[in-house]
Enzyme design. Structure first.
Site, PDB file in Angstrom:
ATOM      1  N   GLY A  25     112.650  21.631  38.369  1.00 42.85           N
ATOM      2  CA  GLY A  25     113.389  20.467  38.882  1.00 42.85           C
ATOM      3  C   GLY A  25     113.389  20.467  40.398  1.00 42.85           C
ATOM      4  N   ALA A  26     112.273  20.942  40.962  1.00 43.13           N
ATOM      5  CA  ALA A  26     112.227  21.253  42.399  1.00 43.13           C
ATOM      6  C   ALA A  26     111.991  20.039  43.281  1.00 43.13           C
ATOM      7  CB  ALA A  26     111.121  22.293  42.652  1.00 43.13           C
ATOM      8  N   TYR A 165     124.926  15.647  26.719  1.00 44.95           N
ATOM      9  CA  TYR A 165     124.890  16.396  27.978  1.00 44.95           C
ATOM     10  C   TYR A 165     125.860  17.581  27.928  1.00 44.95           C
ATOM     11  CZ  TYR A 165     124.980  17.402  32.987  1.00 44.95           C
ATOM     12  OH  TYR A 165     124.881  18.028  34.215  1.00 44.95           O
TER      13      TYR A 165
HETATM   14  N1  LIG Z   1     124.351  16.287  40.572  1.00 46.90           N
HETATM   15  C1  LIG Z   1     125.432  16.687  39.931  1.00 46.90           C
HETATM   16  O1  LIG Z   1     126.546  16.183  40.176  1.00 46.90           O
HETATM   17  C2  LIG Z   1     125.354  17.796  38.908  1.00 46.90           C
HETATM   18  C3  LIG Z   1     126.562  18.345  38.419  1.00 46.90           C
HETATM   19  C4  LIG Z   1     126.494  19.373  37.482  1.00 46.90           C
HETATM   20  C5  LIG Z   1     125.272  19.838  37.034  1.00 46.90           C
HETATM   21  N2  LIG Z   1     124.119  19.274  37.525  1.00 46.90           N
HETATM   22  C6  LIG Z   1     122.858  19.805  37.004  1.00 46.90           C
HETATM   23  O2  LIG Z   1     122.046  20.235  38.069  1.00 46.90           O
HETATM   24  C7  LIG Z   1     120.680  20.022  37.746  1.00 46.90           C
HETATM   25  C8  LIG Z   1     120.023  19.192  38.825  1.00 46.90           C
HETATM   26  O3  LIG Z   1     120.736  17.987  38.968  1.00 46.90           O
HETATM   27  P1  LIG Z   1     120.364  16.948  40.118  1.00 46.90           P
HETATM   28  O4  LIG Z   1     121.555  16.061  40.261  1.00 46.90           O
HETATM   29  O5  LIG Z   1     119.819  17.662  41.293  1.00 46.90           O
HETATM   30  O6  LIG Z   1     119.228  16.127  39.349  1.00 46.90           O
HETATM   31  P2  LIG Z   1     118.060  15.191  39.906  1.00 46.90           P
HETATM   32  O7  LIG Z   1     117.857  14.140  38.878  1.00 46.90           O
HETATM   33  O8  LIG Z   1     118.323  14.790  41.312  1.00 46.90           O
HETATM   34  O9  LIG Z   1     116.794  16.187  39.892  1.00 46.90           O
HETATM   35  C9  LIG Z   1     116.309  16.707  38.699  1.00 46.90           C
HETATM   36  C10 LIG Z   1     114.850  17.070  38.897  1.00 46.90           C
HETATM   37  O10 LIG Z   1     114.385  17.639  37.665  1.00 46.90           O
HETATM   38  C11 LIG Z   1     113.149  17.036  37.328  1.00 46.90           C
HETATM   39  N3  LIG Z   1     113.011  17.099  35.870  1.00 46.90           N
HETATM   40  C12 LIG Z   1     113.771  16.471  34.935  1.00 46.90           C
HETATM   41  N4  LIG Z   1     113.332  16.742  33.696  1.00 46.90           N
HETATM   42  C13 LIG Z   1     112.269  17.581  33.850  1.00 46.90           C
HETATM   43  C14 LIG Z   1     111.392  18.210  32.936  1.00 46.90           C
HETATM   44  N5  LIG Z   1     111.503  18.031  31.604  1.00 46.90           N
HETATM   45  N6  LIG Z   1     110.410  18.997  33.433  1.00 46.90           N
HETATM   46  C15 LIG Z   1     110.268  19.177  34.757  1.00 46.90           C
HETATM   47  N7  LIG Z   1     111.070  18.596  35.683  1.00 46.90           N
HETATM   48  C16 LIG Z   1     112.060  17.801  35.230  1.00 46.90           C
HETATM   49  C17 LIG Z   1     113.239  15.621  37.873  1.00 46.90           C
HETATM   50  O11 LIG Z   1     111.934  15.027  38.062  1.00 46.90           O
HETATM   51  C18 LIG Z   1     113.964  15.841  39.193  1.00 46.90           C
HETATM   52  O12 LIG Z   1     113.074  16.143  40.249  1.00 46.90           O
HETATM   53  C19 LIG Z   1     120.645  19.369  36.366  1.00 46.90           C
HETATM   54  O13 LIG Z   1     120.445  20.364  35.382  1.00 46.90           O
HETATM   55  C20 LIG Z   1     122.035  18.771  36.256  1.00 46.90           C
HETATM   56  O14 LIG Z   1     122.449  18.623  34.927  1.00 46.90           O
HETATM   57  C21 LIG Z   1     124.127  18.278  38.450  1.00 46.90           C
END
Ligand SMILES: NC(=O)c1ccc[n+]([C@@H]2O[C@H](COP(=O)([O-])OP(=O)(O)OC[C@H]3O[C@@H](n4cnc5c(N)ncnc54)[C@H](O)[C@@H]3O)[C@@H](O)[C@H]2O)c1
Length: 266
Positions: A25-26, A165
């Site tokens: 998810g980089a 989720y």
């Molecule tokens: N942003 C928040 O408020 C929050 C809160 C709690 C937990 N999280 C968790 O943190 C993590 C990152 O969240 P974020 O907000 O940075 O998300 P984001 O959507 O900004 O980034 C996620 C990244 O993961 C990639 N991705 C998604 N599915 C994929 C797959 N199957 N294979 C490869 N790459 C994939 C996407 O292309 C994207 O670049 C997630 O697991 C999310 O559930 C986020």
């Protein structure tokens, strides 16, 4: 005269000295921030995303250094994860850490949730962690390294209309403990991080488009604000590093007090 920065054992434990670290998810949000923090600490960043933009993003050598490399892979797919581990093992004899960040949300009540939606969220958020851990364990064991899995505060509590989720993230928290129990004797550590509301570009878009309300998210925390992606990434990278050498099986909540707070007295 000792150099306080270079000879300091606490700072040395945080540094990666060029060792490879895989981040899924980089290409965005918390994953991107993990790559930046790792680069600050001299890791060789191996960034994975299913968005092919990752190749150019990680190619920015000013930020990530000349050895960083991007990989395009869907981490919910078994063949893709096997192929990823095989590609990385051709270039690196071991890996210091894997930080599993890739994840996605689907705000739907179980009453109308379709099986296809459920399967997609479980595969992306939970099955991906199982696959990445199983396939990268041999490379991690060589360095007695660690896995860090990004769960969520929503893995600890119930949230209306977030069935798949919340269930997937609760699964990540206990999968982390489960794997930690099985690999501890080989010196490998496994931990999860549970972020609260984090101001990633994705969440900013949802505020801008009126799909959610920033003030509501902020008021549910004790600090009254959202985290920056770097505030989550620094904790994840600390857990990945030798500075956290006695931490395993833990679930570290980084949420500005969100789940310590039940709301105003009524
Ligand atoms: N942003 C928040 O408020 C929050 C809160 C709690 C937990 N999280 C968790 O943190 C993590 C990152 O969240 P974020 O907000 O940075 O998300 P984001 O959507 O900004 O980034 C996620 C990244 O993961 C990639 N991705 C998604 N599915 C994929 C797959 N199957 N294979 C490869 N790459 C994939 C996407 O292309 C994207 O670049 C997630 O697991 C999310 O559930 C986020």
């Amino acid at each position: 005269m000792p150099d306080r920065m270079n000879d300091n054992p606490t700072l040395a434990a945080l540094r990666f000295n060029g060792a490879p670290v895989v981040v899924t998810g980089a290409n965005a949000g918390i994953g991107r921030a993990c790559c930046e923090v790792l680069a600050d600490l001299d890791a060789t960043v191996l960034g994975v995303d299913f968005d092919s933009e990752i190749m150019t993003a990680i190619g920015d050598s000013e930020t990530y250094g000349v050895n960083a490399k991007g990989y395009v892979a869907d981490v919910s797919s078994e063949p893709a994860v096997k192929d990823l581990a095989s590609q990385i093992s051709k270039n690196h004899s071991s890996v210091a850490a894997v930080i599993n960040v890739a994840g996605t949300n689907d705000a739907t009540s179980f009453k109308i949730l379709q099986l296809e939606q459920w399967n997609r969220i479980i595969a992306t958020n939970l099955t991906s962690v199982f696959l990445m851990t199983r396939e990268f364990l041999p490379l991690i064991q060589i360095s007695r390294g660690s896995f860090v899995n990004i769960a969520s505060t929503y893995g600890w509590v119930g949230v209306r209309n977030n069935t798949s989720y919340c269930t997937s993230k609760a699964g990540v928290i206990n999968l982390t403990r489960q794997i930690a129990t099985e690999v501890g004797s080989s010196g490998v550590r496994v931990n999860s991080v549970c972020p609260g509301p984090t101001l990633t570009p994705r969440r900013q878009r949802s505020f801008d488009e009126g799909r959610s309300n920033r003030r509501d998210a902020e008021q549910r925390t004790l600090l009254g604000r959202m985290a920056s992606p770097a505030e989550i990434a620094r904790v994840a990278v600390f857990l990945a590093s030798n500075a956290a050498s006695y931490v395993t099986g833990a679930s570290v909540v980084v949420d500005g007090g969100q789940i310590a707070f039940i709301g105003p007295h009524d």
